[in-house]
Motif scaffolding. Structure first.
Motif, PDB file in Angstrom:
ATOM      1  N   SER A   1       0.822  -1.214   0.000  1.00 34.07           N
ATOM      2  CA  SER A   1       0.000   0.000   0.000  1.00 34.07           C
ATOM      3  C   SER A   1       0.858   1.266   0.000  1.00 34.07           C
ATOM      4  O   SER A   1       0.632   2.187  -0.792  1.00 34.07           O
ATOM      5  CB  SER A   1      -0.927  -0.001   1.227  1.00 34.07           C
ATOM      6  OG  SER A   1      -0.160  -0.195   2.403  1.00 34.07           O
ATOM      7  N   THR A   2       1.869   1.308   0.881  1.00 30.68           N
ATOM      8  CA  THR A   2       2.611   2.552   1.105  1.00 30.68           C
ATOM      9  C   THR A   2       3.737   2.750   0.085  1.00 30.68           C
ATOM     10  O   THR A   2       3.806   3.792  -0.588  1.00 30.68           O
ATOM     11  CB  THR A   2       3.226   2.541   2.534  1.00 30.68           C
ATOM     12  OG1 THR A   2       2.176   2.369   3.477  1.00 30.68           O
ATOM     13  CG2 THR A   2       3.956   3.834   2.838  1.00 30.68           C
TER      14      THR A   2
ATOM     15  N   GLU B   1      -6.324  13.652  -1.396  1.00 27.89           N
ATOM     16  CA  GLU B   1      -5.640  13.261  -0.150  1.00 27.89           C
ATOM     17  C   GLU B   1      -6.607  13.439   1.011  1.00 27.89           C
ATOM     18  O   GLU B   1      -7.188  14.513   1.173  1.00 27.89           O
ATOM     19  CB  GLU B   1      -4.410  14.163   0.040  1.00 27.89           C
ATOM     20  CG  GLU B   1      -3.708  13.948   1.364  1.00 27.89           C
ATOM     21  CD  GLU B   1      -2.679  15.058   1.633  1.00 27.89           C
ATOM     22  OE1 GLU B   1      -2.322  15.803   0.681  1.00 27.89           O
ATOM     23  OE2 GLU B   1      -2.262  15.188   2.792  1.00 27.89           O
TER      24      GLU B   1
ATOM     25  N   VAL C   1      -4.846   8.637   3.111  1.00 31.09           N
ATOM     26  CA  VAL C   1      -5.509   7.817   2.102  1.00 31.09           C
ATOM     27  C   VAL C   1      -5.624   8.648   0.820  1.00 31.09           C
ATOM     28  O   VAL C   1      -6.131   9.768   0.851  1.00 31.09           O
ATOM     29  CB  VAL C   1      -6.914   7.373   2.557  1.00 31.09           C
ATOM     30  CG1 VAL C   1      -7.526   6.417   1.534  1.00 31.09           C
ATOM     31  CG2 VAL C   1      -6.861   6.705   3.928  1.00 31.09           C
ATOM     32  N   LEU C   2      -5.115   8.114  -0.273  1.00 29.39           N
ATOM     33  CA  LEU C   2      -5.237   8.785  -1.564  1.00 29.39           C
ATOM     34  C   LEU C   2      -6.455   8.179  -2.256  1.00 29.39           C
ATOM     35  O   LEU C   2      -6.467   6.980  -2.566  1.00 29.39           O
ATOM     36  CB  LEU C   2      -3.970   8.587  -2.399  1.00 29.39           C
ATOM     37  CG  LEU C   2      -2.671   9.064  -1.716  1.00 29.39           C
ATOM     38  CD1 LEU C   2      -1.455   8.711  -2.554  1.00 29.39           C
ATOM     39  CD2 LEU C   2      -2.725  10.573  -1.447  1.00 29.39           C
TER      40      LEU C   2
ATOM     41  N   ALA D   1       0.816   3.961  -3.009  1.00 31.16           N
ATOM     42  CA  ALA D   1       0.745   5.394  -2.678  1.00 31.16           C
ATOM     43  C   ALA D   1       1.934   6.148  -3.273  1.00 31.16           C
ATOM     44  O   ALA D   1       1.780   7.245  -3.833  1.00 31.16           O
ATOM     45  CB  ALA D   1       0.687   5.578  -1.160  1.00 31.16           C
ATOM     46  N   THR D   2       3.115   5.549  -3.183  1.00 31.98           N
ATOM     47  CA  THR D   2       4.305   6.231  -3.711  1.00 31.98           C
ATOM     48  C   THR D   2       4.174   6.401  -5.217  1.00 31.98           C
ATOM     49  O   THR D   2       4.427   7.495  -5.755  1.00 31.98           O
ATOM     50  CB  THR D   2       5.580   5.435  -3.353  1.00 31.98           C
ATOM     51  OG1 THR D   2       5.661   5.360  -1.925  1.00 31.98           O
ATOM     52  CG2 THR D   2       6.821   6.084  -3.911  1.00 31.98           C
TER      53      THR D   2
ATOM     54  N   ALA E   1       0.636   5.094   4.087  1.00 35.70           N
ATOM     55  CA  ALA E   1      -0.299   5.646   3.091  1.00 35.70           C
ATOM     56  C   ALA E   1      -0.879   4.519   2.258  1.00 35.70           C
ATOM     57  O   ALA E   1      -0.284   3.447   2.134  1.00 35.70           O
ATOM     58  CB  ALA E   1       0.436   6.643   2.208  1.00 35.70           C
ATOM     59  N   THR E   2      -2.044   4.800   1.689  1.00 34.75           N
ATOM     60  CA  THR E   2      -2.652   3.805   0.804  1.00 34.75           C
ATOM     61  C   THR E   2      -3.419   4.508  -0.293  1.00 34.75           C
ATOM     62  O   THR E   2      -3.589   5.733  -0.264  1.00 34.75           O
ATOM     63  CB  THR E   2      -3.559   2.841   1.602  1.00 34.75           C
ATOM     64  OG1 THR E   2      -3.927   1.751   0.748  1.00 34.75           O
ATOM     65  CG2 THR E   2      -4.812   3.524   2.114  1.00 34.75           C
ATOM     66  N   VAL E   3      -3.864   3.746  -1.265  1.00 28.28           N
ATOM     67  CA  VAL E   3      -4.667   4.285  -2.362  1.00 28.28           C
ATOM     68  C   VAL E   3      -6.009   3.570  -2.349  1.00 28.28           C
ATOM     69  O   VAL E   3      -6.056   2.336  -2.279  1.00 28.28           O
ATOM     70  CB  VAL E   3      -3.959   4.072  -3.725  1.00 28.28           C
ATOM     71  CG1 VAL E   3      -4.830   4.568  -4.867  1.00 28.28           C
ATOM     72  CG2 VAL E   3      -2.612   4.788  -3.736  1.00 28.28           C
TER      73      VAL E   3
ATOM     74  N   ILE F   1       6.679   9.467   4.055  1.00 27.91           N
ATOM     75  CA  ILE F   1       6.481   8.048   3.728  1.00 27.91           C
ATOM     76  C   ILE F   1       7.823   7.320   3.784  1.00 27.91           C
ATOM     77  O   ILE F   1       7.961   6.265   4.411  1.00 27.91           O
ATOM     78  CB  ILE F   1       5.829   7.910   2.329  1.00 27.91           C
ATOM     79  CG1 ILE F   1       4.355   8.311   2.401  1.00 27.91           C
ATOM     80  CG2 ILE F   1       5.978   6.488   1.782  1.00 27.91           C
ATOM     81  CD1 ILE F   1       3.635   8.326   1.059  1.00 27.91           C
TER      82      ILE F   1
ATOM     83  N   ALA G   1      -3.936   3.516   7.790  1.00 27.46           N
ATOM     84  CA  ALA G   1      -3.210   4.505   6.982  1.00 27.46           C
ATOM     85  C   ALA G   1      -3.352   5.910   7.566  1.00 27.46           C
ATOM     86  O   ALA G   1      -4.441   6.328   7.954  1.00 27.46           O
ATOM     87  CB  ALA G   1      -3.727   4.471   5.551  1.00 27.46           C
TER      88      ALA G   1
END
Ligand SMILES: Cc1cc2nc3c(=O)[nH]c(=O)nc-3n(C[C@H](O)[C@H](O)[C@H](O)COP(=O)(O)OP(=O)(O)OC[C@H]3O[C@@H](n4cnc5c(N)ncnc54)[C@H](O)[C@@H]3O)c2cc1C
Length: 372
Positions: A90-91, A181, A167-168, A95-96, A122-124, A115, A164
């Motif tokens: 996820s991160t 975001e 969250v994106l 997300a990256t 972070a996650t999407v 991050i 997270a």
């Protein structure tokens, strides 16, 4: 696309393998899968500070190590071998890669260093009720509220959405799909952990109810960028599946050499020998497809990446699942028990095979890319 690993890649592989073998033991995996967070904060911190693994594929000017999807893939493969529990996919991947593809420099400077340092998980969030990663089908709406935005709707099966910090979120505006975001502690935002078959990977359902959000993808439609992010995620998941399949093959072969029945190792019986040989063949095919996909993810031909990631996921998901099922079979009655690790791989393989689309969906997408 030429797939060649350098001696530096092999060094990275050995370093990560040693780390994972020490920090992601079966005992640790079993402990973490019973926790709410699902990961070990100290191990995560060490992965950031000692090995620079979290920001591996982020540019150095944004606090990362400046490597590519190839190195990221090597880490994912090693994590797959040991069923690593943590928000890496996820991160460090989703997300990256979403930030690198969608965000302006201000958003990258604000989010990527945090991050990479391990401080921000972070996650999407893309999938909705049906769990599909189809950007064109995103229904969630974003509405303007002065300089900010507000989101309404539900995102489902969000990787590490339960913990997270950021969250994106992909949501629809009048201009198409945008990336927003949302802070983990935002108002009018709730999240619930989902019961999962694979306890080593956490998923959550996120509910947005006029939740404040910041648009980070500019004003243009982010559909193409998000399709890229899903393809990178798929390539990384495929190579993680290869790591798991290889580990099951090793477990099976070791056992087949040492378990005696009727005075002979069971590996000398055709039924077991052929299973192991089939597992080897499928794992090697899967490896070729997955390595091709991660090298494509490091390249700049989007069409080639899309093809490669669909090919890899359609093949690797099935190869991994069969490897884990045969691993149970080869271990006889013991392979069936809770105490043996075989079921942990089986459940990881089953759950992974439907994340970012099942093999049939990936073949359908391949057919569409071939204009069939
Ligand atoms: C749910 C469950 C309940 C059970 N309950 C009981 C019970 O109540 N009482 C009891 O005594 N036992 C019980 N058992 C144990 C069961 O009888 C054994 O698991 C079974 O006989 C297989 O033996 P094994 O586990 O030693 O596997 P192994 O014999 O070591 O087999 C390992 C693998 O080698 C293969 N293999 C072995 N020999 C050959 C051969 N000659 N040719 C080709 N392939 C071969 C097997 O098919 C298997 O895939 C239970 C098992 C399970 C899963």
């Amino acid at each position: 696309m030429e797939v060649v690993f350098t001696s530096e890649h092999e060094e990275l592989r050995q370093t990560v393998r040693r780390f994972m073998q020490a920090q992601s033991t079966e005992q640790t995996v079993r402990r973490l899968m019973e926790t709410d967070s699902g990961y070990d904060a100290r191990t995560w911190e060490r992965m950031a500070s000692e090995l620079s693994l979290i920001g591996l594929a982020a540019p150095e000017k944004f606090g990362g190590a400046g490597y590519t999807a190839i190195e990221l893939g090597i880490v994912m493969e090693e994590m797959g071998r040991e069923l690593f529990c943590g928000p890496y996919l996820s991160t460090a991947v989703l997300a990256t890669s979403a930030l690198l593809r969608c965000a302006d420099d201000a958003a990258k400077s604000r989010l990527l260093p945090a991050i990479a340092s391990g401080k921000t998980i972070a996650t999407v969030a893309i999938a909705e009720e049906n769990g599909r990663y189809d950007i064109g089908a995103i229904a969630m709406r974003a509405a303007r509220d002065g300089a900010k935005w507000r989101l309404d709707g539900v995102k489902n099966y969000v990787l590490d959405g339960h913990c997270a910090d950021v969250v994106l979120v992909a949501a629809r505006t009048d201009r198409g799909v945008g990336l927003f975001e949302v802070e983990g502690k935002a108002a009018n935002f709730s999240r619930a952990s989902l019961p999962t078959l694979d306890l080593t990977r956490k998923l959550a359902r996120l509910t947005f109810n006029g939740t404040p959000a910041t648009l980070i993808s500019g004003d243009s439609d982010a559909t193409a960028a998000l399709n890229h992010v899903v393809a990178v995620g798929s390539a990384m998941l495929a190579v993680e599946q290869v790591g798991g399949a290889q580990r099951c093959l090793e477990m099976s072969v070791d056992y087949a050499k040492t378990r005696l029945q009727f005075g002979r190792p069971i590996g000398s019986f055709q039924a077991i020998k052929h299973k192991c040989a089939d597992m080897l063949v499928e794992t090697e095919f899967a490896r070729s497809a997955a390595y091709h996909a991660i090298f494509c993810a490091a390249g700049d031909d989007e069409n080639e990446l899309q093809m490669a990631s669909h090919m890899a996921r359609s093949y690797c998901s099935e190869a991994y699942f069969r490897a884990t099922a045969d691993n149970i079979q080869i271990h006889g009655g013991m392979g069936f028990t809770w105490e043996h690790p075989a079921h942990l791989y089986f459940k990881r393989a089953r759950a992974s095979s439907i994340l970012f689309g099942d093999p049939i969906e990936h073949r359908q997408e391949l057919g569409a890319l071939l204009a069939l």
